[in-house]
Design a protein around this motif. Sequence first.
Motif, PDB file in Angstrom:
ATOM      1  N   ARG A 159      -3.704   8.561 -17.460  1.00  0.00           N
ATOM      2  CA  ARG A 159      -5.092   8.630 -17.947  1.00  0.00           C
ATOM      3  C   ARG A 159      -5.736   7.261 -18.137  1.00  0.00           C
ATOM      4  O   ARG A 159      -6.804   7.160 -18.736  1.00  0.00           O
ATOM      5  N   ASP A 160      -5.079   6.215 -17.667  1.00  0.00           N
ATOM      6  CA  ASP A 160      -5.595   4.863 -17.860  1.00  0.00           C
ATOM      7  C   ASP A 160      -5.835   4.219 -16.491  1.00  0.00           C
ATOM      8  O   ASP A 160      -4.884   3.982 -15.738  1.00  0.00           O
ATOM      9  N   ALA A 161      -7.083   3.957 -16.182  1.00  0.00           N
ATOM     10  CA  ALA A 161      -7.438   3.410 -14.875  1.00  0.00           C
ATOM     11  C   ALA A 161      -6.827   2.042 -14.643  1.00  0.00           C
ATOM     12  O   ALA A 161      -6.426   1.715 -13.518  1.00  0.00           O
ATOM     13  N   ASN A 162      -6.705   1.237 -15.679  1.00  0.00           N
ATOM     14  CA  ASN A 162      -6.137  -0.100 -15.518  1.00  0.00           C
ATOM     15  C   ASN A 162      -4.672  -0.028 -15.100  1.00  0.00           C
ATOM     16  O   ASN A 162      -4.250  -0.743 -14.188  1.00  0.00           O
ATOM     17  N   THR A 163      -3.877   0.810 -15.762  1.00  0.00           N
ATOM     18  CA  THR A 163      -2.465   0.895 -15.382  1.00  0.00           C
ATOM     19  C   THR A 163      -2.315   1.509 -13.988  1.00  0.00           C
ATOM     20  O   THR A 163      -1.432   1.103 -13.231  1.00  0.00           O
ATOM     21  N   LEU A 164      -3.175   2.430 -13.632  1.00  0.00           N
ATOM     22  CA  LEU A 164      -3.140   2.967 -12.266  1.00  0.00           C
ATOM     23  C   LEU A 164      -3.485   1.882 -11.251  1.00  0.00           C
ATOM     24  O   LEU A 164      -2.877   1.816 -10.179  1.00  0.00           O
ATOM     25  N   ASP A 165      -4.429   1.009 -11.582  1.00  0.00           N
ATOM     26  CA  ASP A 165      -4.762  -0.098 -10.682  1.00  0.00           C
ATOM     27  C   ASP A 165      -3.561  -1.023 -10.529  1.00  0.00           C
ATOM     28  O   ASP A 165      -3.265  -1.485  -9.425  1.00  0.00           O
ATOM     29  N   ILE A 166      -2.866  -1.297 -11.622  1.00  0.00           N
ATOM     30  CA  ILE A 166      -1.677  -2.148 -11.544  1.00  0.00           C
ATOM     31  C   ILE A 166      -0.626  -1.494 -10.643  1.00  0.00           C
ATOM     32  O   ILE A 166       0.016  -2.173  -9.834  1.00  0.00           O
ATOM     33  N   LEU A 167      -0.465  -0.186 -10.757  1.00  0.00           N
ATOM     34  CA  LEU A 167       0.463   0.520  -9.874  1.00  0.00           C
ATOM     35  C   LEU A 167       0.011   0.400  -8.415  1.00  0.00           C
ATOM     36  O   LEU A 167       0.837   0.177  -7.525  1.00  0.00           O
ATOM     37  N   ALA A 168      -1.271   0.507  -8.170  1.00  0.00           N
ATOM     38  CA  ALA A 168      -1.786   0.356  -6.804  1.00  0.00           C
ATOM     39  C   ALA A 168      -1.491  -1.048  -6.274  1.00  0.00           C
ATOM     40  O   ALA A 168      -1.047  -1.206  -5.127  1.00  0.00           O
ATOM     41  N   VAL A 169      -1.708  -2.057  -7.093  1.00  0.00           N
ATOM     42  CA  VAL A 169      -1.420  -3.442  -6.699  1.00  0.00           C
ATOM     43  C   VAL A 169       0.069  -3.599  -6.395  1.00  0.00           C
ATOM     44  O   VAL A 169       0.451  -4.260  -5.418  1.00  0.00           O
ATOM     45  N   ALA A 170       0.913  -2.987  -7.216  1.00  0.00           N
ATOM     46  CA  ALA A 170       2.359  -3.067  -6.995  1.00  0.00           C
ATOM     47  C   ALA A 170       2.759  -2.379  -5.692  1.00  0.00           C
ATOM     48  O   ALA A 170       3.576  -2.907  -4.924  1.00  0.00           O
ATOM     49  N   HIS A 171       2.179  -1.199  -5.421  1.00  0.00           N
ATOM     50  CA  HIS A 171       2.479  -0.519  -4.157  1.00  0.00           C
ATOM     51  C   HIS A 171       2.088  -1.399  -2.970  1.00  0.00           C
ATOM     52  O   HIS A 171       2.836  -1.495  -1.988  1.00  0.00           O
ATOM     53  N   ALA A 172       0.924  -2.025  -3.053  1.00  0.00           N
ATOM     54  CA  ALA A 172       0.487  -2.905  -1.960  1.00  0.00           C
ATOM     55  C   ALA A 172       1.430  -4.095  -1.817  1.00  0.00           C
ATOM     56  O   ALA A 172       1.779  -4.483  -0.690  1.00  0.00           O
ATOM     57  N   ALA A 173       1.865  -4.660  -2.933  1.00  0.00           N
ATOM     58  CA  ALA A 173       2.797  -5.787  -2.878  1.00  0.00           C
ATOM     59  C   ALA A 173       4.095  -5.388  -2.185  1.00  0.00           C
ATOM     60  O   ALA A 173       4.716  -6.193  -1.487  1.00  0.00           O
ATOM     61  N   ALA A 174       4.472  -4.116  -2.370  1.00  0.00           N
ATOM     62  CA  ALA A 174       5.693  -3.595  -1.743  1.00  0.00           C
ATOM     63  C   ALA A 174       5.450  -3.141  -0.299  1.00  0.00           C
ATOM     64  O   ALA A 174       6.366  -2.671   0.366  1.00  0.00           O
ATOM     65  N   GLY A 175       4.205  -3.268   0.179  1.00  0.00           N
ATOM     66  CA  GLY A 175       3.882  -2.919   1.551  1.00  0.00           C
ATOM     67  C   GLY A 175       3.500  -1.460   1.769  1.00  0.00           C
ATOM     68  O   GLY A 175       3.306  -1.033   2.903  1.00  0.00           O
ATOM     69  N   ASP A 176       3.356  -0.702   0.683  1.00  0.00           N
ATOM     70  CA  ASP A 176       2.988   0.714   0.792  1.00  0.00           C
ATOM     71  C   ASP A 176       1.477   0.852   0.574  1.00  0.00           C
ATOM     72  O   ASP A 176       1.018   1.289  -0.487  1.00  0.00           O
ATOM     73  N   TYR A 177       0.713   0.486   1.582  1.00  0.00           N
ATOM     74  CA  TYR A 177      -0.742   0.426   1.460  1.00  0.00           C
ATOM     75  C   TYR A 177      -1.381   1.799   1.332  1.00  0.00           C
ATOM     76  O   TYR A 177      -2.371   1.952   0.619  1.00  0.00           O
ATOM     77  N   ASP A 178      -0.822   2.786   1.994  1.00  0.00           N
ATOM     78  CA  ASP A 178      -1.387   4.137   1.877  1.00  0.00           C
ATOM     79  C   ASP A 178      -1.283   4.637   0.438  1.00  0.00           C
ATOM     80  O   ASP A 178      -2.242   5.185  -0.111  1.00  0.00           O
ATOM     81  N   ARG A 179      -0.147   4.433  -0.160  1.00  0.00           N
ATOM     82  CA  ARG A 179       0.032   4.851  -1.557  1.00  0.00           C
ATOM     83  C   ARG A 179      -0.851   4.010  -2.482  1.00  0.00           C
ATOM     84  O   ARG A 179      -1.367   4.508  -3.476  1.00  0.00           O
TER      85      ARG A 179
END
Length: 116
Positions: free
Chosen positions: A58-78
């Motif tokens: 329910r927190d957009a900021n933590t979801l954004d951090i998760l998105a940044v982490a997925h991108a850092a790991a190369g999972d751009y679709d996720r």
Amino acid sequence: DFAEAAARFRRALELNPNWVTAVSSLASLLAAAPDPAVRSPAEAVRLADRAVALTLRRDANTLDILAVAHAAAGDYDRAVTTADEALRLNPPAGLAAMIRAHRELFTARRPYVSSR
């Protein structure tokens, strides 16, 4: 010093493993630090997943951090999917603009790397 900041967040988590701010801050640092020696995408994803769970998705900021982490790991679709989930929470304008900027990077198959 990014390595020192990471060490301090780790120490904070030893004292309080469910402190969302420390979990998400360490995840963010490990995902987007400008110093490649500090970055740890797999650990960033694990920590960001935990922060998102602690906030019940329910927190957009933590979801954004998760998105940044997925991108850092190369999972751009996720990363894109997670950024979209964050935007559906209707975050404040400044946070929404940041998430959209991150999402554009992920759509272009590029990670976000902090400039500071």
